[in-house]
Design a protein around this motif. Structure first.
Motif, short mmCIF file in Angstrom:
data_model
loop_
_atom_site.label_atom_id
_atom_site.label_comp_id
_atom_site.label_asym_id
_atom_site.label_seq_id
_atom_site.Cartn_x
_atom_site.Cartn_y
_atom_site.Cartn_z
N GLN A 113 -42.96 -29.14 -68.29
CA GLN A 113 -44.24 -28.53 -68.61
C GLN A 113 -44.09 -27.42 -69.64
O GLN A 113 -45.04 -27.12 -70.38
CB GLN A 113 -44.88 -27.98 -67.32
N THR A 114 -42.92 -26.81 -69.70
CA THR A 114 -42.70 -25.74 -70.68
C THR A 114 -42.86 -26.24 -72.11
O THR A 114 -43.26 -25.47 -73.00
CB THR A 114 -41.30 -25.14 -70.50
N TYR A 115 -42.57 -27.52 -72.35
CA TYR A 115 -42.75 -28.09 -73.69
C TYR A 115 -44.22 -28.05 -74.09
O TYR A 115 -44.58 -27.67 -75.20
CB TYR A 115 -42.26 -29.54 -73.73
N ARG A 116 -45.07 -28.43 -73.14
CA ARG A 116 -46.50 -28.45 -73.41
C ARG A 116 -47.03 -27.02 -73.59
O ARG A 116 -47.83 -26.74 -74.49
CB ARG A 116 -47.25 -29.14 -72.28
N GLU A 117 -46.57 -26.11 -72.74
CA GLU A 117 -47.04 -24.73 -72.81
C GLU A 117 -46.64 -24.08 -74.13
O GLU A 117 -47.41 -23.31 -74.72
CB GLU A 117 -46.48 -23.94 -71.63
N ALA A 118 -45.44 -24.38 -74.59
CA ALA A 118 -45.00 -23.83 -75.88
C ALA A 118 -45.86 -24.37 -77.01
O ALA A 118 -46.24 -23.62 -77.94
CB ALA A 118 -43.54 -24.19 -76.12
N SER A 168 -43.26 -45.90 -68.51
CA SER A 168 -43.67 -44.94 -69.54
C SER A 168 -44.37 -43.73 -68.91
O SER A 168 -44.16 -42.59 -69.35
CB SER A 168 -44.62 -45.61 -70.53
N GLU A 169 -45.18 -43.99 -67.91
CA GLU A 169 -45.88 -42.87 -67.25
C GLU A 169 -44.89 -41.95 -66.55
O GLU A 169 -45.02 -40.72 -66.58
CB GLU A 169 -46.88 -43.44 -66.25
N ASP A 170 -43.86 -42.52 -65.91
CA ASP A 170 -42.82 -41.70 -65.28
C ASP A 170 -42.08 -40.88 -66.34
O ASP A 170 -41.74 -39.71 -66.11
CB ASP A 170 -41.83 -42.59 -64.54
N ALA A 171 -41.83 -41.50 -67.50
CA ALA A 171 -41.13 -40.77 -68.57
C ALA A 171 -41.96 -39.62 -69.09
O ALA A 171 -41.44 -38.52 -69.33
CB ALA A 171 -40.79 -41.74 -69.70
N ILE A 172 -43.25 -39.84 -69.28
CA ILE A 172 -44.13 -38.78 -69.78
C ILE A 172 -44.25 -37.67 -68.76
O ILE A 172 -44.24 -36.47 -69.09
CB ILE A 172 -45.51 -39.36 -70.15
N ASN A 173 -44.37 -38.03 -67.47
CA ASN A 173 -44.46 -37.01 -66.42
C ASN A 173 -43.19 -36.18 -66.30
O ASN A 173 -43.24 -35.03 -65.85
CB ASN A 173 -44.75 -37.68 -65.07
N LEU A 194 -48.69 -22.28 -79.52
CA LEU A 194 -48.72 -22.27 -80.99
C LEU A 194 -50.06 -22.73 -81.54
O LEU A 194 -50.22 -22.84 -82.76
CB LEU A 194 -47.61 -23.18 -81.53
N GLY A 195 -51.01 -22.99 -80.65
CA GLY A 195 -52.36 -23.36 -81.08
C GLY A 195 -52.62 -24.85 -81.18
O GLY A 195 -53.67 -25.26 -81.68
N ALA A 196 -51.70 -25.68 -80.71
CA ALA A 196 -51.90 -27.14 -80.77
C ALA A 196 -52.89 -27.58 -79.71
O ALA A 196 -52.97 -26.99 -78.63
CB ALA A 196 -50.57 -27.86 -80.58
N SER A 197 -53.63 -28.63 -80.02
CA SER A 197 -54.57 -29.22 -79.06
C SER A 197 -53.80 -30.11 -78.09
O SER A 197 -52.61 -30.38 -78.28
CB SER A 197 -55.64 -30.02 -79.78
N VAL A 203 -45.24 -33.73 -79.32
CA VAL A 203 -44.24 -33.13 -78.43
C VAL A 203 -43.91 -34.04 -77.25
O VAL A 203 -42.76 -34.43 -77.05
CB VAL A 203 -44.74 -31.75 -77.92
N THR A 204 -44.93 -34.39 -76.47
CA THR A 204 -44.68 -35.08 -75.20
C THR A 204 -44.11 -36.47 -75.40
O THR A 204 -43.07 -36.82 -74.81
CB THR A 204 -45.98 -35.16 -74.38
N ILE A 205 -44.76 -37.29 -76.22
CA ILE A 205 -44.29 -38.66 -76.41
C ILE A 205 -42.92 -38.70 -77.09
O ILE A 205 -42.04 -39.46 -76.66
CB ILE A 205 -45.34 -39.49 -77.18
N PRO A 206 -42.67 -37.89 -78.15
CA PRO A 206 -41.29 -37.88 -78.70
C PRO A 206 -40.24 -37.47 -77.67
O PRO A 206 -39.14 -38.04 -77.66
CB PRO A 206 -41.38 -36.87 -79.84
#
Length: 296
Positions: free
Chosen positions: A176-181, A167-172, A185-188, A196-199
Motif C-alpha cells: 500500500q505504501t506504493y500507492r500512498e507515495a 492477476s488480482e492476487d498479484a495486484i493486491n 505526488l498528486g497522481a490520480s 505504479v501498481t500494475i508495473p
C-alpha cells in the motif's frame, strides 16, 4: 514422552509428504517416457524434419502424410486469439476488483468468476455451436461459424478465471505504501494503477497470462466441438482449423493399434506436452520472481 511422540509424528509426516511429491514427479516422468517410447517407433519410419515441417496431415490417405505444421499453426492461432481477448479482459477485471469494486461487489464477483472455471468444457463448446457459431457465420457470410475465431473466444472464456484470479492476487500484493507515495505526488487513482501498481505486479500478471495460455493450449473438448476440425494450414481466424488436442481426441479412438498412424498420435502428443510444459514453466518462473520481489 510427549516430545518423542511429536518427533515421530513429524518424521512420519515428512516422509509422507516427501513420498507424495516424489510420486507426482514419477507420474510426470512416466507419462513423458511413455510418450517418448511410442514416439520413437514413429520416428523410425518418418523423418522428424518431415514430420515437423510437413504441410499436410492426412494419415488415412492411400499414401499417408504426417505433416504437423498445420496442427501447430492451428493450435497457435486459436491460443493466440484467445490470449488477445483474455489478457485485456482478465487484467482489466482483476484491476477493477482489486482497486475499484466495493466490498459487496467484490464478494459477489470473486465467487462468480471462480464458478466460471467449474463450467464443463463440453458445455462451453455446446454454447459455441448453438449461440456463438451462427452469429459468426452471419457476420462473415460463411456456411457455419465453426472456425478459429469461435474457438479463440471460447478458450478466452475458459482462460479468464485463471488470469483474473492470479492477476488480482498479484495486484493486491503490491504494498500500500506504493500507492500512498503515488497519491502523495498528486497522481490520480487511475494514474497510480497504470504507472505504479500494475508495473509492480507485472511478474504475477505475466505468470497469470502464461498459465492461462497453458490452459488454452491444452483444452480439448471445446476446440473439438467449435473449430470445424479441418486439418489445413489456416490463413485467418475465419478458417476452420484442427488443433493438436482435437486431432488426438478424434483419431485415437479409431486408429488401428500399433500402426504408424497410432504412433504418430503419440508423436504429436509429445509436441503438445512440450508446448504446455514450456508455458507452465514460464508461468512458474514469473511466479517465483514475483514472490522474491515481495519478500525483499
Amino acid at each position: 514422552m510427549q516430545y518423542k511422540k511429536r518427533i515421530v509424528i513429524d518424521n512420519v509426516a515428512k516422509v509422507l509428504f516427501k513420498s507424495t511429491g516424489l510420486l507426482v514427479l514419477a507420474l510426470l516422468g512416466g507419462i513423458f517416457f511413455m510418450l517418448l517410447y511410442n514416439s520413437l517407433s514413429f520416428f523410425f519410419k518418418v523423418s522428424p524434419l518431415d514430420f515437423i515441417t510437413g504441410m499436410e496431415w492426412n494419415p488415412t490417405a492411400p499414401t499417408p502424410v504426417y505433416g504437423l505444421l498445420p496442427l501447430i499453426a492451428s493450435t497457435t492461432l486459436v491460443s493466440f486469439g484467445a490470449m488477445l481477448i483474455a489478457i485485456p479482459l482478465g487484467i482489466g477485471t482483476a484491476a477493477f476488483i482489486s482497486e475499484y469494486a466495493s466490498p459487496k461487489l467484490k464478494a459477489f464477483l470473486k465467487p462468480a468468476i471462480e464458478m466460471l472455471a467449474a463450467v464443463p468444457s463440453v458445455v462451453i463448446g455446446f454454447l459455441g455451436i448453438v449461440l456463438l457459431g451462427p452469429h459468426i457465420a452471419e457476420m462473415s457470410n460463411l456456411p457455419n461459424g465453426l472456425n478459429a475465431l469461435n474457438g479463440a473466444i471460447l478458450l478466452a472464456i475458459m482462460a479468464l478465471p485463471t488470469i483474473i484470479t492470479i492477476s488480482e492476487d498479484a495486484i493486491n500484493s503490491v504494498p500500500q505504501t506504493y500507492r500512498e507515495a503515488s497519491y502523495g505526488l498528486g497522481a490520480s487513482q487511475w494514474q497510480t494503477l497504470r504507472k505504479v501498481t500494475i508495473p509492480a505486479a507485472s511478474p504475477g500478471i505475466i505468470a497469470a497470462i502464461m498459465l492461462g495460455l497453458g490452459r488454452a493450449i491444452g483444452e480439448t473438448m471445446t476446440v473439438l466441438m467449435a473449430t470445424g476440425n479441418a486439418a489445413i494450414f489456416p490463413k485467418g481466424f475465419f478458417d476452420s482449423v484442427k488443433t493438436i488436442t482435437a486431432t488426438i481426441a478424434i483419431e485415437m479412438g479409431e486408429v488401428p493399434y500399433q500402426t504408424t498412424h497410432y504412433y504418430a498420435l503419440f508423436a504429436i502428443a509429445i509436441v503438445l506436452f512440450f508446448m504446455t510444459l514450456i508455458a507452465n514453466l514460464t508461468g512458474e518462473y514469473f511466479i517465483n520472481k514475483f514472490r522474491k520481489f515481495h519478500a525483499v
